[in-house]
Every structure is written in structure tokens, then in C-alpha cells.
Scaffold this active site. Sequence first.
Site, PDB file in Angstrom:
ATOM      1  N   THR A  94     -10.554   2.415   2.247  1.00  0.00           N
ATOM      2  CA  THR A  94      -9.314   2.797   1.562  1.00  0.00           C
ATOM      3  C   THR A  94      -9.625   3.103   0.090  1.00  0.00           C
ATOM      4  O   THR A  94     -10.511   2.483  -0.502  1.00  0.00           O
ATOM      5  CB  THR A  94      -8.305   1.625   1.652  1.00  0.00           C
ATOM      6  OG1 THR A  94      -8.129   1.312   3.033  1.00  0.00           O
ATOM      7  CG2 THR A  94      -6.975   1.990   1.036  1.00  0.00           C
TER       8      THR A  94
ATOM      9  N   GLY B 284      -4.475  -4.800   6.699  1.00  0.00           N
ATOM     10  CA  GLY B 284      -3.130  -4.244   6.551  1.00  0.00           C
ATOM     11  C   GLY B 284      -2.009  -5.102   7.090  1.00  0.00           C
ATOM     12  O   GLY B 284      -0.935  -5.189   6.478  1.00  0.00           O
TER      13      GLY B 284
ATOM     14  N   GLY C 141      -7.029  -3.638   2.237  1.00  0.00           N
ATOM     15  CA  GLY C 141      -7.391  -4.888   2.893  1.00  0.00           C
ATOM     16  C   GLY C 141      -6.897  -4.910   4.323  1.00  0.00           C
ATOM     17  O   GLY C 141      -6.647  -3.861   4.924  1.00  0.00           O
TER      18      GLY C 141
END
Lengths: 170, 133
Positions: free
Chosen positions: B1, B55, B53
Amino acid sequence: GPWSLAIHGGAGVIKRGDLTPEKEAAYRAGLDAAMAAGAKVLKAGGSSLDAVEATVRVLEDNPLFNAGKGAVFTAEGKNELDASIMDGKTLKAGAVAGVTRTKNPISLARAVMEQSPHVLLARDGADQFSKEKGLEQVDPSYFRTEERWKQLETWRKNHQAALDPTHLFG
Amino acid sequence: TVGAVALDQAGHVAAATSTGGMTGKRWGRIGDSPIIGAGTYARDGVCAVSATGSGEYFIRETAARQVCDRIAWKGQGVQQAGDDTIKSIGAIGGDGGLIAIDGQGRAAFSMNDLGMYRGAVSSAHPVARTAIF
């Protein structure tokens, strides 16, 4: 006036010994290039919205990071990309989930915010919206890197994720 | 991400997040990145947040909105708000990190993972700084 930019390229089990000096330098160079793109917009008096989009596009194009090119694979061996963006001035927001053919998903999220009445579009509908609004399209194979494919193969072999409750969902 | 948060010279803030998700995800699973209030949130004068992280935990704790609400409702500073939000995620078993700036452009980084690729640059600190561990 004053301007400010902060970025991230993902968090995880990044141990000091894991990264070779060359790899670490490559990651830092990737972060620097992204910040340079965003800072250029802000220095010129551009909007924070333009700045965060420009910054994330650079990170999406860098195969080192898990977004756009170099994204991780699903259990079926596909790339399904998610993105979102929000304008603090208007509280308008846009998001896409599970898109497979848009080169820069963050720009598609922005198109949802600015060119649709919605906040979140998903999967084939989001792919169709992307084509209709003229976002740059790529073949799904564009996102693939050998390193991420090897990570999927490792994951398939030992399913560590299934054993680790925090990553129970993949 | 990956993610970015910014304050521009007109005083407006914005946030953006993009991800490939988690290796081996199934059933069309999505995490916090495309969910406003969980992976991304921005509100002028308060803060802009981008999270990264596991989710499911960031969604259940509405992480990005929680940071902003801690600043708006409890008067916390941006670093404390970020740290307390990550603590709440850790308390239910999640891991990861987030970046945030407040309405004045002060940046904060919070995480309960071993590392996060991150950086900051501003009119006050024009030389970009990066960190990993």
C-alpha cells in the site's frame, strides 16, 4: 503560505537485515521521487488534492511498492487494485476496489469523486467506468513482477497467512 | 500500500491511498484502502490520514476517521492521535501504520509493525527526509 507533504510506501515485517544496501537505497530513491512530484505541485501553489494524486501516481508506477505496477497477487494469481482519495475542503471523496486495467488507480478514484455522484465503485463496473472516462488502460499483465509472483508461490506453499490470525483473510 | 497526505498554501488538506491488497486474498476481498474513514480521510483544519496494514482491523476501528476525531473531539495532537489509533488496532489484533498531517501541516507517523517506508517534506523542511525502520 506554508505547505506540507507526508507519504508512505507500506508497513510490514521489514527487518533491518532483510534489505540489502542497494535495495534500501532503491526504496529511499522511490520515496524521494514521489515527494519531489508532490512538493513541485505544492511549491507552485497547487492544490493538496493535485499533490497527493501526483505523489501516489509516482509510487503506483514504481514496482517496488504494493500498488499499481508491482502489486501483490490474489490467491487466483490476479492483480486486483484498490484506491481512495478525499478532499478536506469539500469532504468529497472517491474510491475504487478490485480494478484490473487502470494504470493509475488513484486517478480513477479521483474520477469517481469528480465525474460521478458516487463515492465507491467496484470490480467490472469500476473497470467499465474507467474506460468510459478515458483513464489510461493497460493489459492486466502490466502489474505483474517476478518478485511478487514468487511471494504468491511462497504463500501458496505454506499458507502462513492461514496460521497467523492477523492475516487470516489473506 | 502507498499513500500521501498534504496541506497546500491555501490551507486545504487532502489524502490518498492505493494498494494491491494482501498476497493470497480471495473472494474479491478488499481491505481498508478504498474505504473512506478507514484507510483514507481528510477534513480541512483537522487532519488528513492515509493508513496501511491489516485492513480488517483498520476498518473495524475506522482508523483514518478515528485519528481526525481524536484531534477534533478530544483535542489530541496529531502524533498522539495517530499513536492511540494504532494502539486501538493493536488491541484487537491488527498491525500496520498510518501517516497523518494536522490542519497546520504538522506530520505524524505511527505504526506497530517493524517498519514503514515513509517520508516528509514541507516549506519549513524543504529537504525531503525518508525512513524505513
